[in-house]
Design a protein around this motif. Sequence first.
Motif, PDB file in Angstrom:
ATOM      1  N   CYS A 186       5.519  -0.394  -6.819  1.00 25.76           N
ATOM      2  CA  CYS A 186       4.710  -1.365  -6.520  1.00 25.76           C
ATOM      3  C   CYS A 186       3.642  -0.565  -5.526  1.00 25.76           C
ATOM      4  CB  CYS A 186       5.237  -2.446  -5.610  1.00 25.76           C
ATOM      5  SG  CYS A 186       6.141  -3.566  -6.367  1.00 25.76           S
ATOM      6  N   ARG A 213      -2.529  -6.656  -5.026  1.00 24.05           N
ATOM      7  CA  ARG A 213      -1.953  -6.742  -3.785  1.00 24.05           C
ATOM      8  C   ARG A 213      -1.207  -8.171  -3.529  1.00 24.05           C
ATOM      9  NH1 ARG A 213      -6.787  -6.524   0.266  1.00 24.05           N
ATOM     10  NH2 ARG A 213      -8.061  -6.144  -1.350  1.00 24.05           N
ATOM     11  N   ARG A 214      -1.710  -9.083  -4.037  1.00 24.56           N
ATOM     12  CA  ARG A 214      -0.901 -10.499  -4.041  1.00 24.56           C
ATOM     13  C   ARG A 214       0.260 -10.461  -4.666  1.00 24.56           C
ATOM     14  NH1 ARG A 214      -6.609 -14.178  -4.479  1.00 24.56           N
ATOM     15  NH2 ARG A 214      -7.056 -14.145  -2.248  1.00 24.56           N
ATOM     16  N   LEU A 242      -0.458   0.073  -5.949  1.00 20.18           N
ATOM     17  CA  LEU A 242      -1.229  -0.465  -4.734  1.00 20.18           C
ATOM     18  C   LEU A 242      -2.203   0.840  -4.281  1.00 20.18           C
ATOM     19  CD1 LEU A 242       1.173  -2.565  -2.486  1.00 20.18           C
ATOM     20  CD2 LEU A 242      -0.838  -3.245  -3.574  1.00 20.18           C
ATOM     21  N   GLY A 263      -5.782  -1.011  -5.783  1.00 22.91           N
ATOM     22  CA  GLY A 263      -5.667  -1.925  -4.721  1.00 22.91           C
ATOM     23  C   GLY A 263      -6.409  -3.184  -4.540  1.00 22.91           C
ATOM     24  N   CYS A 298       2.126  -7.812  -5.661  1.00 26.10           N
ATOM     25  CA  CYS A 298       3.077  -7.299  -4.880  1.00 26.10           C
ATOM     26  C   CYS A 298       3.719  -8.005  -3.842  1.00 26.10           C
ATOM     27  CB  CYS A 298       2.661  -5.835  -4.488  1.00 26.10           C
ATOM     28  SG  CYS A 298       2.179  -4.474  -5.938  1.00 26.10           S
ATOM     29  N   ARG A 299       3.036  -8.564  -3.066  1.00 23.86           N
ATOM     30  CA  ARG A 299       3.425  -9.132  -1.959  1.00 23.86           C
ATOM     31  C   ARG A 299       4.242 -10.542  -2.387  1.00 23.86           C
ATOM     32  NH1 ARG A 299      -0.758 -12.073   2.212  1.00 23.86           N
ATOM     33  NH2 ARG A 299      -1.143 -13.284   0.322  1.00 23.86           N
TER      34      ARG A 299
END
Length: 293
Positions: free
Chosen positions: A125, A138-139, A129, A133, A141-142
Motif C-alpha cells: 500500500c 489514498r482513500r 501511495l 498519491g 488504502c485507508r
Amino acid sequence: MDFDKRYDHYRAIAENSILTACGRFSHVEETLAKACIYSLTAGGKRLRPVLFLSVLDAFGCLDEKYYPLAAALEFIHTSSLVHDDLPALDNDDMRRGMPSAHKKFGEAFAVISGDALLNAAYELCFNLLCDDGSVGVRRACRYISVAAGAGGMLGGQGYDLDEEKKTDSEEYLLKTDLLKTSALIRAAIVSAGLIADKSIDETEVFGDKLGLMFQFVDDLLDATGDSFVVGKTLGKDSEEGKITAVSVYGIDGLSEKITVLKNECLEYIDAVFDIDNRPFFKELVERLARRSF
Ligand code: GRG
C-alpha cells in the motif's frame, strides 16, 4: 467474455501480482520466507483480489499500477488464515488441502509469517501511495487498513473468541460475521470503487451482503460439506459447540437466509453496475452461494 474466462483473467493478474510481491522475501531469513511463500501459493480462490480487479474493470479503471493492491488484499487474507489456524485460535491442521502453516513450519514461524504477510500488505500500500498519491488511492488504502484492523476483521475475530459474551443470538452472529468476514470482502469492492471515484455508499452495502452470504455458506459447508472438496477439516464448529449461522438458524433456516442474501446481492448489482457488467457479478454471486468453484 464468459464468466469462467473473465474470472480466470482476473485470477491470473492476481497470481502474477502475488508472485511479484513475493520477490520481497528473496532476501529474508530462509524459513520465514518459505513459510510466507508456502501460505501464499497454496491455492485458494483469490476471491478478494478478483473482486477488487473486477470492480475496477467494471468502473473502467483497471490499470496495472493498482495490481499491488490486489496482492495486498490476498496477503492480508492469507495472514488471517495462517493465524486463524493456530492452536490458540481454530487449531486447524489443514488449509487449502495442505498442512496448515504451523503444521509445516511450527507455531513460532506461523506466528511471525502471519505478521510478515500483514506487514508486507502495508508495504505494498505504501509503495503505491508513494508512486501514485491520488485521492482515490489514498482513500482506498485507508479503507483497507481500517477493514483489516480492530475495527474490522480483527475486531470480528475478537467477538468470535470472546466466550464470555457470546450468545446464540442473531445479533451477535451478524456483528461478528460482518466484521470477521465481510469487512475484507467489502474492502476489496469499496477500495476499487474509491479508486474509480465512487463514494463508499455506492458499493458498501453490496460488499456487506456478499461477505455475509459468503460466511453463511462457509458455516453451512462446515456442517454439510466434504472436507476433501473444501480443503479443510469440517464439522469442528458443531463438535466444539461454536456459535455459527447453523447454530442460530438451523440447516434449513440457514439455506433460506442464504437465498435471501443472494437475492439482495443480485438487486444491489443492478444498482451498482452497468448493464454490460451485471451478468459477471450475478454469476459470481450465484456460484458463491453454491460454492461451485
Ligand atoms: C493476522 C490479519 C490477521 C488477522 C488475524 C484470525 C483473524 C485475525 C481473523 C480471522 C478471519 C477469518 C479467517 C475469517 C474467515 C473467513 C473465511 C470464510 C475464510 C475462507 O476464505 P476463502 O474461502 O479461502 O476465500 P481461500 O482458501 O479460497 O482463499
